[in-house]
Write a protein that holds these residues in place. Structure first.
Motif, PDB file in Angstrom:
ATOM      1  N   GLU A  71       0.837  -1.215   0.000  1.00  0.00           N
ATOM      2  CA  GLU A  71       0.000   0.000   0.000  1.00  0.00           C
ATOM      3  C   GLU A  71       0.871   1.264   0.000  1.00  0.00           C
ATOM      4  OE1 GLU A  71      -4.091  -1.320   2.309  1.00  0.00           O
ATOM      5  OE2 GLU A  71      -2.230  -1.119   3.459  1.00  0.00           O
TER       6      GLU A  71
ATOM      7  N   ARG B 105       4.982   5.183  -5.674  1.00  0.00           N
ATOM      8  CA  ARG B 105       5.428   4.922  -7.065  1.00  0.00           C
ATOM      9  C   ARG B 105       4.785   5.914  -8.025  1.00  0.00           C
ATOM     10  NH1 ARG B 105       6.106  -1.519  -6.736  1.00  0.00           N
ATOM     11  NH2 ARG B 105       8.307  -1.455  -6.220  1.00  0.00           N
TER      12      ARG B 105
ATOM     13  N   GLY C 248       2.302   1.668  -3.359  1.00  0.00           N
ATOM     14  CA  GLY C 248       1.238   2.120  -4.254  1.00  0.00           C
ATOM     15  C   GLY C 248       1.067   3.622  -4.216  1.00  0.00           C
ATOM     16  N   ARG C 249       1.392   4.223  -3.073  1.00  0.00           N
ATOM     17  CA  ARG C 249       1.245   5.685  -2.954  1.00  0.00           C
ATOM     18  C   ARG C 249       2.502   6.438  -3.385  1.00  0.00           C
ATOM     19  NH1 ARG C 249      -2.418   6.445   2.425  1.00  0.00           N
ATOM     20  NH2 ARG C 249      -3.694   4.607   2.077  1.00  0.00           N
TER      21      ARG C 249
END
Lengths: 253, 112
Positions: free
Chosen positions: B43, B49, B46-47
């Protein structure tokens, strides 16, 4: 002068109300503390104690003093681990329990006993361009310096230095960086930096900046803590740091 | 090293300290948020990249460290061991470059 002999070193720390137990550094680089018993007097200063030892107990003791009233700056020593002007330091204030340890100033070579070699200390004043450089002649009018101007106030805050070396002795940076100019020389430079009549501003900033100058100060404030004249060299050094940084950015130094 | 250069690196260390003070606060707040919220590694990645804001922030953080730490280390070494001069200055620069490279490698690791 009596024939009293100094008590043996390590004569114990129990001092009576009538006598002080005084440990005094004897020797130069190599040496040791020797213990003396000195009668307590009313309003007795640490310099009185040292003088008593030299005049009554052991005339071979070397120490330095001149005015005895806090003007000349020659009698500074380490008293119970702190640099002090001994002529204005009352025994009652620093040795209420009757025990005194007197040593030469730190960060300076010891010539003998309580006498240090102040050459490097004052050479650093010269290196910091601690000398006024004016441009006026006797034909010019007096310079008019307003007493309440910021520069004059800065000068007032630092000008009463008597060159006793207490700040230099207390400075941790001098200890770890022997080339460091030290608080007294930098304080002197700061007073001259703020003297509007002086014409050596840029050269002086170049002399006091960098690794051996004001930028080496860690702002421990030991110098301000120990100055007997309540000067804060730390404040002056901070001012020099800013002035030199601006001068470096503008390419003046 | 000239007196001017010594003065300028002193200034650079102060300026980088100001940047670090801000960066450390933001970083700590972010870490506390991530832990408290129970974010997984996936998670978090995910924020970060492709997020240019986080990349810019941490690149600035790394740059401030690469400037600040070697200058301080230079002083610590000089005062502790009496070691001064060109070799120490070269070591200072090398340390700064190494910190910048390692730091940017980590930043790119969570960006790309």
């Amino acid at each position: 002068m009596s024939n009293e002999k100094p008590a043996a070193t390590g004569a114990g720390s129990g001092a009576s109300r009538a006598a002080l137990n005084v440990r005094v550094w004897r020797g130069a680089g190599e040496g040791s503390f020797q213990t003396y018993e000195v009668p307590r007097q009313e309003s007795q200063t640490v310099l009185d104690v040292v003088t008593h030892i030299q005049r009554v107990i052991d005339p071979s003791l070397s120490y330095r003093f001149a005015c005895r009233v806090g003007v000349c700056g020659s009698c500074a020593m380490n008293v119970n681990g702190k640099a002090r002007w001994t002529c204005r330091t009352h025994v009652e204030k620093v040795a209420a329990d009757g025990n005194l340890e007197i040593a030469p100033l730190s960060n300076l070579p010891v010539i003998k006993d309580l006498v240090t070699d102040m050459k490097e200390f004052f050479d650093k004043w010269a290196r910091a361009r601690g000398r006024f450089a004016g441009a006026r002649t006797r034909d010019d009018d007096f310079a008019r310096v307003m007493p309440d101007s910021p520069q004059r106030r800065n000068v007032d805050a630092g000008i009463e230095c008597i060159g006793c070396g207490a700040c230099y002795s207390a400075c941790d940076v001098v200890q770890s960086n022997p080339a460091y100019l030290g608080p007294a020389a930098l304080n002197r430079a700061w007073t001259l930096h703020n003297d509007v009549r002086d014409v050596m501003r840029v050269e002086r900033l170049a002399s006091v900046a960098g690794d051996a100058g004001c930028h080496a100060c860690h702002t421990h404030t030991s110098c301000s803590e120990r100055c007997p004249k309540q000067i804060s060299p730390t404040l002056g050094i901070a001012g020099l740091k800013r002035a030199a940084a601006v001068a470096a950015l503008s390419g003046e130094i | 090293m000239s007196v001017r250069a010594q003065t300028l690196i002193w200034l650079a260390q102060r300026a980088s300290a100001a940047v670090l003070a801000l960066c450390v606060m933001v970083h700590l707040a972010t870490m506390i948020y991530a832990v408290k919220s129970g974010l997984s590694a996936a998670e978090i990645l995910g924020r970060t990249r492709g997020n240019y804001a986080w990349f810019g922030f941490y690149a600035l953080f790394v740059l401030a460290v690469a400037v600040h730490a070697p200058i301080g280390l230079r002083t610590v070494i000089a005062e502790s061991f009496g070691w001064r001069g060109t070799v120490l200055d070269a070591l200072t620069v090398a340390t700064g470059i190494a910190l910048a490279l390692w730091g940017m490698r980590a930043v790119l690791g969570v960006f790309v």
